[in-house]
Design a protein around this motif. Structure first.
Motif, PDB file in Angstrom:
ATOM      1  N   ALA A   1      42.170  31.730  15.116  1.00 28.21           N
ATOM      2  CA  ALA A   1      43.436  31.365  14.781  1.00 28.21           C
ATOM      3  C   ALA A   1      44.315  32.505  14.911  1.00 28.21           C
ATOM      4  O   ALA A   1      45.441  32.520  15.231  1.00 28.21           O
ATOM      5  N   SER A   2      44.017  33.851  14.685  1.00 30.17           N
ATOM      6  CA  SER A   2      44.923  34.942  15.255  1.00 30.17           C
ATOM      7  C   SER A   2      45.276  35.012  16.521  1.00 30.17           C
ATOM      8  O   SER A   2      46.257  35.288  17.050  1.00 30.17           O
ATOM      9  N   HIS A   3      44.260  34.654  17.465  1.00 32.75           N
ATOM     10  CA  HIS A   3      44.459  34.699  18.925  1.00 32.75           C
ATOM     11  C   HIS A   3      45.233  33.731  19.342  1.00 32.75           C
ATOM     12  O   HIS A   3      46.206  33.679  19.958  1.00 32.75           O
ATOM     13  N   LEU A   4      45.190  32.330  18.650  1.00 31.49           N
ATOM     14  CA  LEU A   4      46.017  31.251  18.927  1.00 31.49           C
ATOM     15  C   LEU A   4      47.549  31.477  18.415  1.00 31.49           C
ATOM     16  O   LEU A   4      48.557  31.161  19.152  1.00 31.49           O
ATOM     17  N   ARG A   5      47.576  32.301  17.245  1.00 32.08           N
ATOM     18  CA  ARG A   5      49.091  32.638  16.820  1.00 32.08           C
ATOM     19  C   ARG A   5      49.569  33.713  17.704  1.00 32.08           C
ATOM     20  O   ARG A   5      50.878  33.461  18.009  1.00 32.08           O
ATOM     21  N   ALA A   6      48.630  34.562  18.060  1.00 34.11           N
ATOM     22  CA  ALA A   6      49.357  35.717  19.166  1.00 34.11           C
ATOM     23  C   ALA A   6      49.645  34.921  20.322  1.00 34.11           C
ATOM     24  O   ALA A   6      50.498  35.444  21.157  1.00 34.11           O
ATOM     25  N   GLY A   7      49.009  34.045  21.131  1.00 29.76           N
ATOM     26  CA  GLY A   7      49.598  33.062  22.177  1.00 29.76           C
ATOM     27  C   GLY A   7      50.705  32.268  21.848  1.00 29.76           C
ATOM     28  O   GLY A   7      50.923  31.501  22.631  1.00 29.76           O
ATOM     29  N   GLY A   8      51.309  32.336  20.748  1.00 26.14           N
ATOM     30  CA  GLY A   8      52.358  31.285  20.401  1.00 26.14           C
ATOM     31  C   GLY A   8      52.063  29.969  20.139  1.00 26.14           C
ATOM     32  O   GLY A   8      53.017  29.358  19.994  1.00 26.14           O
ATOM     33  N   ILE A   9      50.945  29.808  19.712  1.00 27.31           N
ATOM     34  CA  ILE A   9      50.539  28.343  19.131  1.00 27.31           C
ATOM     35  C   ILE A   9      50.751  28.196  17.707  1.00 27.31           C
ATOM     36  O   ILE A   9      50.007  29.021  16.973  1.00 27.31           O
ATOM     37  N   PRO A  10      51.707  27.617  17.289  1.00 24.92           N
ATOM     38  CA  PRO A  10      51.992  27.386  15.692  1.00 24.92           C
ATOM     39  C   PRO A  10      50.634  26.772  15.046  1.00 24.92           C
ATOM     40  O   PRO A  10      49.883  25.811  15.605  1.00 24.92           O
ATOM     41  N   SER A  11      50.524  27.139  13.679  1.00 29.97           N
ATOM     42  CA  SER A  11      49.532  26.590  12.963  1.00 29.97           C
ATOM     43  C   SER A  11      49.380  25.035  12.884  1.00 29.97           C
ATOM     44  O   SER A  11      48.151  24.734  13.198  1.00 29.97           O
ATOM     45  N   ARG A  12      50.467  24.537  12.831  1.00 33.11           N
ATOM     46  CA  ARG A  12      50.245  22.956  12.844  1.00 33.11           C
ATOM     47  C   ARG A  12      49.520  22.586  14.091  1.00 33.11           C
ATOM     48  O   ARG A  12      48.725  21.314  14.304  1.00 33.11           O
ATOM     49  N   ARG A  13      49.674  23.157  15.140  1.00 33.94           N
ATOM     50  CA  ARG A  13      49.048  22.599  16.875  1.00 33.94           C
ATOM     51  C   ARG A  13      47.689  23.217  16.862  1.00 33.94           C
ATOM     52  O   ARG A  13      47.033  22.975  17.945  1.00 33.94           O
ATOM     53  N   GLN A  14      47.204  24.368  15.886  1.00 37.39           N
ATOM     54  CA  GLN A  14      45.878  24.812  16.104  1.00 37.39           C
ATOM     55  C   GLN A  14      44.981  23.835  15.872  1.00 37.39           C
ATOM     56  O   GLN A  14      43.812  24.138  16.223  1.00 37.39           O
ATOM     57  N   ARG A  15      45.074  23.046  14.818  1.00 40.06           N
ATOM     58  CA  ARG A  15      43.990  22.003  14.389  1.00 40.06           C
ATOM     59  C   ARG A  15      43.117  21.537  15.583  1.00 40.06           C
ATOM     60  O   ARG A  15      41.981  21.530  15.597  1.00 40.06           O
ATOM     61  N   SER A  16      43.865  20.968  16.564  1.00 38.85           N
ATOM     62  CA  SER A  16      43.152  20.317  17.886  1.00 38.85           C
ATOM     63  C   SER A  16      42.423  21.275  18.784  1.00 38.85           C
ATOM     64  O   SER A  16      41.556  20.792  19.347  1.00 38.85           O
ATOM     65  N   VAL A  17      42.765  22.471  18.614  1.00 39.11           N
ATOM     66  CA  VAL A  17      42.015  23.500  19.640  1.00 39.11           C
ATOM     67  C   VAL A  17      41.340  24.414  18.733  1.00 39.11           C
ATOM     68  O   VAL A  17      40.679  25.600  19.552  1.00 39.11           O
ATOM     69  N   ILE A  18      41.282  24.700  17.567  1.00 34.89           N
ATOM     70  CA  ILE A  18      40.636  25.729  16.623  1.00 34.89           C
ATOM     71  C   ILE A  18      39.045  25.804  16.990  1.00 34.89           C
ATOM     72  O   ILE A  18      38.514  26.970  16.981  1.00 34.89           O
ATOM     73  N   ASP A  19      38.574  24.502  16.992  1.00 28.70           N
ATOM     74  CA  ASP A  19      36.886  24.820  16.966  1.00 28.70           C
ATOM     75  C   ASP A  19      36.561  25.271  18.523  1.00 28.70           C
ATOM     76  O   ASP A  19      35.579  26.194  18.469  1.00 28.70           O
ATOM     77  N   GLN A  20      37.224  24.840  19.425  1.00 25.82           N
ATOM     78  CA  GLN A  20      37.085  25.425  21.034  1.00 25.82           C
ATOM     79  C   GLN A  20      37.382  26.912  20.902  1.00 25.82           C
ATOM     80  O   GLN A  20      36.496  27.741  21.499  1.00 25.82           O
ATOM     81  N   ALA A  21      38.545  27.258  20.296  1.00 29.31           N
ATOM     82  CA  ALA A  21      38.871  28.809  20.348  1.00 29.31           C
ATOM     83  C   ALA A  21      37.904  29.609  19.495  1.00 29.31           C
ATOM     84  O   ALA A  21      37.373  30.593  19.816  1.00 29.31           O
ATOM     85  N   ALA A  22      37.103  29.012  18.372  1.00 29.85           N
ATOM     86  CA  ALA A  22      36.244  29.537  17.677  1.00 29.85           C
ATOM     87  C   ALA A  22      34.923  29.910  18.674  1.00 29.85           C
ATOM     88  O   ALA A  22      34.359  30.953  18.676  1.00 29.85           O
ATOM     89  N   ALA A  23      34.765  28.780  19.300  1.00 30.84           N
ATOM     90  CA  ALA A  23      33.428  28.715  20.328  1.00 30.84           C
ATOM     91  C   ALA A  23      33.644  29.968  21.310  1.00 30.84           C
ATOM     92  O   ALA A  23      32.771  30.716  21.757  1.00 30.84           O
ATOM     93  N   VAL A  24      34.780  29.918  21.624  1.00 25.16           N
ATOM     94  CA  VAL A  24      35.053  31.041  22.718  1.00 25.16           C
ATOM     95  C   VAL A  24      34.847  32.547  22.177  1.00 25.16           C
ATOM     96  O   VAL A  24      34.084  33.311  22.543  1.00 25.16           O
ATOM     97  N   VAL A  25      35.253  32.668  20.746  1.00 25.25           N
ATOM     98  CA  VAL A  25      35.181  33.925  20.160  1.00 25.25           C
ATOM     99  C   VAL A  25      33.506  34.266  20.083  1.00 25.25           C
ATOM    100  O   VAL A  25      33.131  35.148  20.383  1.00 25.25           O
ATOM    101  N   ILE A  26      32.898  33.163  19.621  1.00 29.39           N
ATOM    102  CA  ILE A  26      31.473  33.326  19.485  1.00 29.39           C
ATOM    103  C   ILE A  26      30.713  33.602  20.743  1.00 29.39           C
ATOM    104  O   ILE A  26      29.980  34.812  20.689  1.00 29.39           O
ATOM    105  N   LEU A  27      31.106  33.158  21.530  1.00 31.83           N
ATOM    106  CA  LEU A  27      30.413  33.199  22.992  1.00 31.83           C
ATOM    107  C   LEU A  27      30.839  34.486  23.395  1.00 31.83           C
ATOM    108  O   LEU A  27      29.744  35.171  23.870  1.00 31.83           O
ATOM    109  N   GLN A  28      32.111  35.137  23.511  1.00 34.95           N
ATOM    110  CA  GLN A  28      32.593  36.221  24.274  1.00 34.95           C
ATOM    111  C   GLN A  28      31.859  37.440  23.424  1.00 34.95           C
ATOM    112  O   GLN A  28      31.411  38.388  24.058  1.00 34.95           O
ATOM    113  N   THR A  29      31.806  37.343  22.011  1.00 32.79           N
ATOM    114  CA  THR A  29      31.186  38.362  21.273  1.00 32.79           C
ATOM    115  C   THR A  29      29.749  38.494  21.745  1.00 32.79           C
ATOM    116  O   THR A  29      29.180  39.689  21.866  1.00 32.79           O
TER     117      THR A  29
END
Length: 137
Positions: free
Chosen positions: A96-124
């Protein structure tokens, strides 16, 4: 890995960079697992990472058991491709922090937050493996 949705990410062939792929809806008929198995074959995946939700204290709860069961079910569908359970604490917060930093507002994050979290997990996981001198998945 969530109880409603599963974010899917993939790395590049060198194991350096994780990217979002898609979000699957968990299904009682396990069609989400079938789709994951299909993705493993289609993309010639050499290893799978499943997020293991732990409490901040590090203790495991019902969600961790659900993730372990999910990983086991996936393992039975993908043959010799290894499945790694990886601590996913704070991955959604980081995403969520990365998405906010990328300019994606909270209300639009819902559709991509799971993919973004998957990226964080895999990248880690990729970074940890690389730092330890291991080979990527």
């Amino acid at each position: 890995m969530g109880t409603v949705r599963v974010g899917v990410a993939m790395s590049d062939p060198t194991g350096m960079l994780a990217s979002p792929l898609e979000t699957l809806r968990r299904a009682k008929d396990e069609s989400d697992l079938d789709r994951l198995a299909e993705l493993v074959v289609t993309h010639d995946v050499v290893g799978v990472v499943v997020g293991l939700p732990r409490h901040l204290s590090g203790a495991s709860g019902a969600s961790a058991q659900d993730a372990s069961t999910y990983a086991l079910s996936l393992t039975s569908r993908i043959g010799d491709v290894p499945v790694h359970l990886v601590d996913e604490r704070l991955s959604t917060v980081t995403a969520a922090s990365h998405l906010r930093a990328g300019g994606i507002p909270s209300r639009r994050q819902r559709s991509v937050i799971d993919q973004a979290a998957a990226v964080v997990i895999l990248q880690t996981h990729l970074d940890t493996v690389r730092a330890s001198g291991g080979r990527h998945l």
